[in-house]
Design a protein around this motif. Structure first.
Motif, PDB file in Angstrom:
ATOM      1  N   VAL A  78       0.860  -1.175   0.000  1.00 22.60           N
ATOM      2  CA  VAL A  78       0.000   0.000   0.000  1.00 22.60           C
ATOM      3  C   VAL A  78       0.898   1.229   0.000  1.00 22.60           C
ATOM      4  CG1 VAL A  78      -0.204   0.060   2.530  1.00 22.60           C
ATOM      5  CG2 VAL A  78      -1.956   1.158   1.102  1.00 22.60           C
ATOM      6  N   TYR A  79       0.462   2.267  -0.716  1.00 21.23           N
ATOM      7  CA  TYR A  79       1.262   3.468  -0.878  1.00 21.23           C
ATOM      8  C   TYR A  79       0.440   4.703  -0.524  1.00 21.23           C
ATOM      9  CZ  TYR A  79       3.534   0.036  -3.907  1.00 21.23           C
ATOM     10  OH  TYR A  79       4.099  -1.108  -4.414  1.00 21.23           O
ATOM     11  N   LEU A  80       1.135   5.751  -0.138  1.00 22.05           N
ATOM     12  CA  LEU A  80       0.491   7.030   0.112  1.00 22.05           C
ATOM     13  C   LEU A  80       1.315   8.117  -0.559  1.00 22.05           C
ATOM     14  CD1 LEU A  80      -1.882   8.424   1.633  1.00 22.05           C
ATOM     15  CD2 LEU A  80      -0.256   8.870   3.487  1.00 22.05           C
ATOM     16  N   GLN A  81       0.753   8.705  -1.612  1.00 20.64           N
ATOM     17  CA  GLN A  81       1.387   9.814  -2.299  1.00 20.64           C
ATOM     18  C   GLN A  81       0.923  11.099  -1.649  1.00 20.64           C
ATOM     19  OE1 GLN A  81       3.677   9.881  -4.961  1.00 20.64           O
ATOM     20  NE2 GLN A  81       3.752  12.059  -4.436  1.00 20.64           N
ATOM     21  N   MET A  82       1.847  11.879  -1.130  1.00 19.99           N
ATOM     22  CA  MET A  82       1.526  13.101  -0.410  1.00 19.99           C
ATOM     23  C   MET A  82       2.054  14.302  -1.183  1.00 19.99           C
ATOM     24  SD  MET A  82       2.311  11.857   3.517  1.00 19.99           S
ATOM     25  CE  MET A  82       3.948  11.224   3.122  1.00 19.99           C
ATOM     26  N   ASN A  83       1.139  15.139  -1.652  1.00 19.92           N
ATOM     27  CA  ASN A  83       1.488  16.347  -2.384  1.00 19.92           C
ATOM     28  C   ASN A  83       1.039  17.578  -1.607  1.00 19.92           C
ATOM     29  OD1 ASN A  83       2.416  14.764  -4.581  1.00 19.92           O
ATOM     30  ND2 ASN A  83       0.357  14.720  -5.485  1.00 19.92           N
ATOM     31  N   GLY A  84       1.633  18.710  -1.936  1.00 17.36           N
ATOM     32  CA  GLY A  84       1.266  19.952  -1.266  1.00 17.36           C
ATOM     33  C   GLY A  84       1.385  19.859   0.244  1.00 17.36           C
ATOM     34  N   LEU A  85       2.478  19.288   0.706  1.00 17.96           N
ATOM     35  CA  LEU A  85       2.653  19.053   2.137  1.00 17.96           C
ATOM     36  C   LEU A  85       2.708  20.349   2.940  1.00 17.96           C
ATOM     37  CD1 LEU A  85       5.099  16.062   1.891  1.00 17.96           C
ATOM     38  CD2 LEU A  85       2.935  16.042   3.147  1.00 17.96           C
ATOM     39  N   LYS A  86       2.132  20.293   4.125  1.00 23.49           N
ATOM     40  CA  LYS A  86       2.070  21.421   5.035  1.00 23.49           C
ATOM     41  C   LYS A  86       2.768  21.065   6.341  1.00 23.49           C
ATOM     42  CE  LYS A  86      -2.555  22.557   3.271  1.00 23.49           C
ATOM     43  NZ  LYS A  86      -3.985  22.758   3.649  1.00 23.49           N
ATOM     44  N   PRO A  87       3.224  22.054   7.092  1.00 15.67           N
ATOM     45  CA  PRO A  87       3.868  21.766   8.377  1.00 15.67           C
ATOM     46  C   PRO A  87       2.992  20.933   9.310  1.00 15.67           C
ATOM     47  CG  PRO A  87       4.323  24.018   7.753  1.00 15.67           C
ATOM     48  CD  PRO A  87       3.323  23.490   6.753  1.00 15.67           C
ATOM     49  N   GLU A  88       1.679  21.129   9.258  1.00 17.68           N
ATOM     50  CA  GLU A  88       0.778  20.373  10.114  1.00 17.68           C
ATOM     51  C   GLU A  88       0.654  18.898   9.720  1.00 17.68           C
ATOM     52  OE1 GLU A  88      -1.957  23.376   7.865  1.00 17.68           O
ATOM     53  OE2 GLU A  88       0.114  23.285   8.563  1.00 17.68           O
ATOM     54  N   ASP A  89       1.246  18.516   8.589  1.00 21.21           N
ATOM     55  CA  ASP A  89       1.290  17.113   8.201  1.00 21.21           C
ATOM     56  C   ASP A  89       2.413  16.365   8.914  1.00 21.21           C
ATOM     57  OD1 ASP A  89      -0.861  17.202   6.302  1.00 21.21           O
ATOM     58  OD2 ASP A  89       0.509  18.124   4.846  1.00 21.21           O
ATOM     59  N   THR A  90       3.263  17.091   9.602  1.00 22.85           N
ATOM     60  CA  THR A  90       4.370  16.477  10.322  1.00 22.85           C
ATOM     61  C   THR A  90       3.849  15.499  11.370  1.00 22.85           C
ATOM     62  OG1 THR A  90       5.839  18.371  10.003  1.00 22.85           O
ATOM     63  CG2 THR A  90       6.344  16.895  11.831  1.00 22.85           C
ATOM     64  N   ALA A  91       4.304  14.257  11.289  1.00 22.68           N
ATOM     65  CA  ALA A  91       3.840  13.210  12.189  1.00 22.68           C
ATOM     66  C   ALA A  91       4.586  11.919  11.894  1.00 22.68           C
ATOM     67  CB  ALA A  91       2.333  12.978  12.018  1.00 22.68           C
ATOM     68  N   VAL A  92       4.391  10.941  12.760  1.00 23.35           N
ATOM     69  CA  VAL A  92       4.822   9.589  12.464  1.00 23.35           C
ATOM     70  C   VAL A  92       3.678   8.910  11.732  1.00 23.35           C
ATOM     71  CG1 VAL A  92       5.564   7.364  13.385  1.00 23.35           C
ATOM     72  CG2 VAL A  92       6.328   9.482  14.474  1.00 23.35           C
ATOM     73  N   TYR A  93       3.963   8.369  10.573  1.00 17.58           N
ATOM     74  CA  TYR A  93       2.949   7.717   9.757  1.00 17.58           C
ATOM     75  C   TYR A  93       3.042   6.203   9.914  1.00 17.58           C
ATOM     76  CZ  TYR A  93       1.637  12.073   7.517  1.00 17.58           C
ATOM     77  OH  TYR A  93       1.152  13.341   7.271  1.00 17.58           O
ATOM     78  N   TYR A  94       1.904   5.579  10.200  1.00 20.46           N
ATOM     79  CA  TYR A  94       1.838   4.152  10.447  1.00 20.46           C
ATOM     80  C   TYR A  94       0.991   3.441   9.395  1.00 20.46           C
ATOM     81  CZ  TYR A  94       3.446   5.340  15.171  1.00 20.46           C
ATOM     82  OH  TYR A  94       4.152   5.803  16.255  1.00 20.46           O
ATOM     83  N   CYS A  95       1.483   2.320   8.928  1.00 22.00           N
ATOM     84  CA  CYS A  95       0.753   1.467   8.007  1.00 22.00           C
ATOM     85  C   CYS A  95      -0.093   0.477   8.799  1.00 22.00           C
ATOM     86  CB  CYS A  95       1.747   0.723   7.110  1.00 22.00           C
ATOM     87  SG  CYS A  95       1.030  -0.505   6.005  1.00 22.00           S
ATOM     88  N   ASN A  96      -1.287   0.194   8.312  1.00 26.50           N
ATOM     89  CA  ASN A  96      -2.180  -0.768   8.952  1.00 26.50           C
ATOM     90  C   ASN A  96      -2.848  -1.642   7.902  1.00 26.50           C
ATOM     91  OD1 ASN A  96      -5.378  -1.112   9.826  1.00 26.50           O
ATOM     92  ND2 ASN A  96      -3.941  -1.609  11.473  1.00 26.50           N
ATOM     93  N   ALA A  97      -3.052  -2.912   8.241  1.00 23.97           N
ATOM     94  CA  ALA A  97      -3.721  -3.815   7.318  1.00 23.97           C
ATOM     95  C   ALA A  97      -4.439  -4.922   8.061  1.00 23.97           C
ATOM     96  CB  ALA A  97      -2.719  -4.423   6.341  1.00 23.97           C
ATOM     97  N   GLY A  98      -5.594  -5.337   7.525  1.00 29.45           N
ATOM     98  CA  GLY A  98      -6.301  -6.496   8.030  1.00 29.45           C
ATOM     99  C   GLY A  98      -5.847  -7.698   7.232  1.00 29.45           C
ATOM    100  N   ILE A  99      -5.200  -8.647   7.896  1.00 32.37           N
ATOM    101  CA  ILE A  99      -4.566  -9.766   7.213  1.00 32.37           C
ATOM    102  C   ILE A  99      -5.010 -11.101   7.793  1.00 32.37           C
ATOM    103  CG2 ILE A  99      -2.371 -10.874   6.621  1.00 32.37           C
ATOM    104  CD1 ILE A  99      -1.078  -8.095   6.818  1.00 32.37           C
ATOM    105  N   ALA A 100      -5.350 -12.040   6.907  1.00 39.78           N
ATOM    106  CA  ALA A 100      -5.644 -13.410   7.292  1.00 39.78           C
ATOM    107  C   ALA A 100      -4.468 -14.281   6.872  1.00 39.78           C
ATOM    108  CB  ALA A 100      -6.926 -13.899   6.627  1.00 39.78           C
ATOM    109  N   ALA A 101      -3.868 -14.977   7.822  1.00 34.58           N
ATOM    110  CA  ALA A 101      -2.766 -15.884   7.527  1.00 34.58           C
ATOM    111  C   ALA A 101      -3.302 -17.233   7.046  1.00 34.58           C
ATOM    112  CB  ALA A 101      -1.903 -16.078   8.768  1.00 34.58           C
ATOM    113  N   TYR A 102      -2.439 -18.026   6.435  1.00 34.80           N
ATOM    114  CA  TYR A 102      -2.847 -19.360   5.987  1.00 34.80           C
ATOM    115  C   TYR A 102      -3.318 -20.212   7.166  1.00 34.80           C
ATOM    116  CZ  TYR A 102      -1.194 -18.801   1.204  1.00 34.80           C
ATOM    117  OH  TYR A 102      -1.035 -18.397  -0.108  1.00 34.80           O
TER     118      TYR A 102
END
Length: 121
Positions: A78-102
């Motif tokens: 999964v990707y996140l393209q971030m354009n027109g970034l602002k100072p208030e976008d400053t943060a730690v970004y976390y990836c999340n997914a719902g995954i079913a294992a075998y």
């Protein structure tokens, strides 16, 4: 055994662009929703963008028109393209997914370790 690995964070000037990536690995049977969250200092973690296995997307009002979420099912990414970034976008970004294992084939929520995005002059 399943894990999410993020990359692409860094320092960028206001108005700039950045693309963060997240790849899931392990004994994966299926992935449903995938998304990006962020947490700024002193604030609670918030949903930034989400994409379903069917391709439906959802964005926080603060990023609509600037950010685009996408996924590559063949790469479990999964990707996140971030354009027109602002100072208030400053943060730690976390990836999340719902995954079913075998094993078991029941969905669980998985999180990446986070990647720092800093928007500053």
């Amino acid at each position: 055994q399943v894990q999410l690995v993020e990359s692409g964070g860094g320092l960028v000037q206001p108005g700039g662009s950045l693309r963060v990536s997240c790849v899931a690995s392990g004994s994966i049977f299926s992935i449903n929703d995938m998304g990006w969250y962020r947490q700024a200092p002193g604030l609670e973690r918030e949903l930034v963008a989400q994409i379903s296995d069917g391709g439906s997307t959802n964005y926080a009002d603060s990023v609509k028109g600037r950010f685009t979420i996408s996924r590559d099912n063949a790469k479990n990414a999964v990707y996140l393209q971030m354009n027109g970034l602002k100072p208030e976008d400053t943060a730690v970004y976390y990836c999340n997914a719902g995954i079913a294992a075998y094993s078991g084939r029941r969905y669980r929520s998985y999180w990446g370790q986070g990647t720092q995005v800093t928007v500053s002059s």
